[in-house]
Design a protein around this motif. Structure first.
Motif, PDB file in Angstrom:
ATOM      1  N   GLU A  44      -0.459  51.708  14.082  1.00  0.00           N
ATOM      2  CA  GLU A  44       0.223  50.887  13.066  1.00  0.00           C
ATOM      3  C   GLU A  44       0.884  51.748  11.994  1.00  0.00           C
ATOM      4  N   LYS A  51       9.566  51.438  10.940  1.00  0.00           N
ATOM      5  CA  LYS A  51      10.252  50.319  10.293  1.00  0.00           C
ATOM      6  C   LYS A  51      11.000  50.772   9.043  1.00  0.00           C
ATOM      7  N   SER A  62      13.885  43.047  11.707  1.00  0.00           N
ATOM      8  CA  SER A  62      13.451  41.927  12.543  1.00  0.00           C
ATOM      9  C   SER A  62      14.158  41.873  13.894  1.00  0.00           C
ATOM     10  N   PHE A  65      11.976  44.803  15.744  1.00  0.00           N
ATOM     11  CA  PHE A  65      10.513  44.761  15.693  1.00  0.00           C
ATOM     12  C   PHE A  65      10.020  43.315  15.542  1.00  0.00           C
ATOM     13  N   ASP A  67       7.887  40.002  15.676  1.00  0.00           N
ATOM     14  CA  ASP A  67       6.481  39.692  15.946  1.00  0.00           C
ATOM     15  C   ASP A  67       6.371  38.699  17.101  1.00  0.00           C
ATOM     16  N   ASP A  84       1.228  41.001  18.595  1.00  0.00           N
ATOM     17  CA  ASP A  84       1.961  42.078  19.250  1.00  0.00           C
ATOM     18  C   ASP A  84       3.368  42.137  18.648  1.00  0.00           C
ATOM     19  N   ILE A  85       4.112  43.156  19.008  1.00  0.00           N
ATOM     20  CA  ILE A  85       5.494  43.326  18.540  1.00  0.00           C
ATOM     21  C   ILE A  85       6.352  43.670  19.748  1.00  0.00           C
TER      22      ILE A  85
END
Length: 281
Positions: A44, A51, A62, A65, A67, A84-85
């Motif tokens: 993470e 990011k 967005s 990445f 969600d 998750d991404i």
């Protein structure tokens, strides 16, 4: 990295890809494992850095990445929904750029996600090019540090150039001018810009040894330091010869500035493609 390792990683990254709304993606949970991160918490931190890099590039986070949720098997047929991404190729590239570069999986991923033509041999060559550029940058830093140390020990710029040339002659058995002629190098460029990676690293090791010994032996003056540098280059040469490598017989490599421009162009192409995704979303 060995060709077999690259091919195996290539297959793993290829099989992990999927499409979401017509865009090639990878699961962050899958990428975590492929990049050698055992704990999600550690991964993470890399995600967060990626990011930030995405935002600083002027790209919408967005779009690269998003969600998502996925079901994971816990055992005995029990499934649980986890966070998750979905990562685009650009997102994965940024993650690799911000990952632990000591991991071979990261070195592979940095190239895999930058290259649009997904062929194992192209990825292998780009990894080799990147390694050579890093070695050249490291040599620049080492020689700059050595120059500073020698200045403190009574050596000026002209003296440093002479010492470095004597070291090259001990390593390659040719003077700098002779080596440039032998390998067809431009007269006004450093020979390191056209040497293969192993030769660049050999020069770097010799310079590192000279830096250490000049200080530990408290050497002063042109001749003692010159002798020290020649001895170190001779020692490195002997080590290479024992392993079947004759430095002066290795062919010249491609101009490193040209290689850098090629890699920068590929990276720019990846950013342009990500911006197109950003615009069309």
């Amino acid at each position: 990295m060995k060709s077999t390792e690259i091919l195996e990683l290539f297959k793993e990254f290829e099989s992990a890809a999927y499409e979401m709304d017509g865009v090639e993606c990878w699961s962050a949970r899958d990428i975590q494992k492929l990049l050698g991160y055992l704990k999600w918490e550690n991964f993470e931190k890399v995600l967060d850095k990626a990011k930030i890099a995405c935002h600083e590039s002027g790209v919408e986070i967005s779009n690269h990445f998003p969600d998502v949720r996925k079901m994971v098997l816990l055992g005995y047929g029990v499934e649980r929904e986890v966070f998750d991404i979905a990562l685009t190729r650009y997102a994965c590239y940024l993650i690799a750029q911000n990952g632990d570069s000591r991991k071979p999986e990261i070195a592979f991923a940095q190239t895999y996600f930058a290259v649009q033509t997904r062929r194992a041999e192209i990825i292998e060559q780009r990894i080799l090019d990147t390694e050579r550029i890093k070695a050249r940058e490291k040599l620049c830093k080492t020689e700059k540090q050595l120059s500073s140390i020698l200045y403190e020990h009574g050596i000026d710029d002209e003296g440093f150039a002479m010492i470095r040339s004597k070291g090259d002659q001990a390593l390659f058995l040719f003077s700098t001018r002779q080596l440039k002629i032998k390998l067809g190098m431009p007269k006004n460029r450093p020979i390191a810009d056209f040497l293969p990676t192993v030769s660049i690293k050999a020069k770097d090791l010799s310079a590192e040894m000279t830096s250490v010994n000049v200080q530990s032996k408290d050497l002063y003056g042109q001749k003692p330091i010159e002798n020290e540098h020649v001895d170190n280059n001779t020692a490195v040469r002997e080590m290479l010869l024992k392993r079947g490598i004759t430095p002066e017989e290795l062919p010249a490599a491609e101009d490193i500035k040209r290689v850098q421009r090629k890699l920068e162009k590929e990276n720019k192409s990846l950013l342009d493609k990500s911006n197109n995704i950003n615009t069309s979303s």
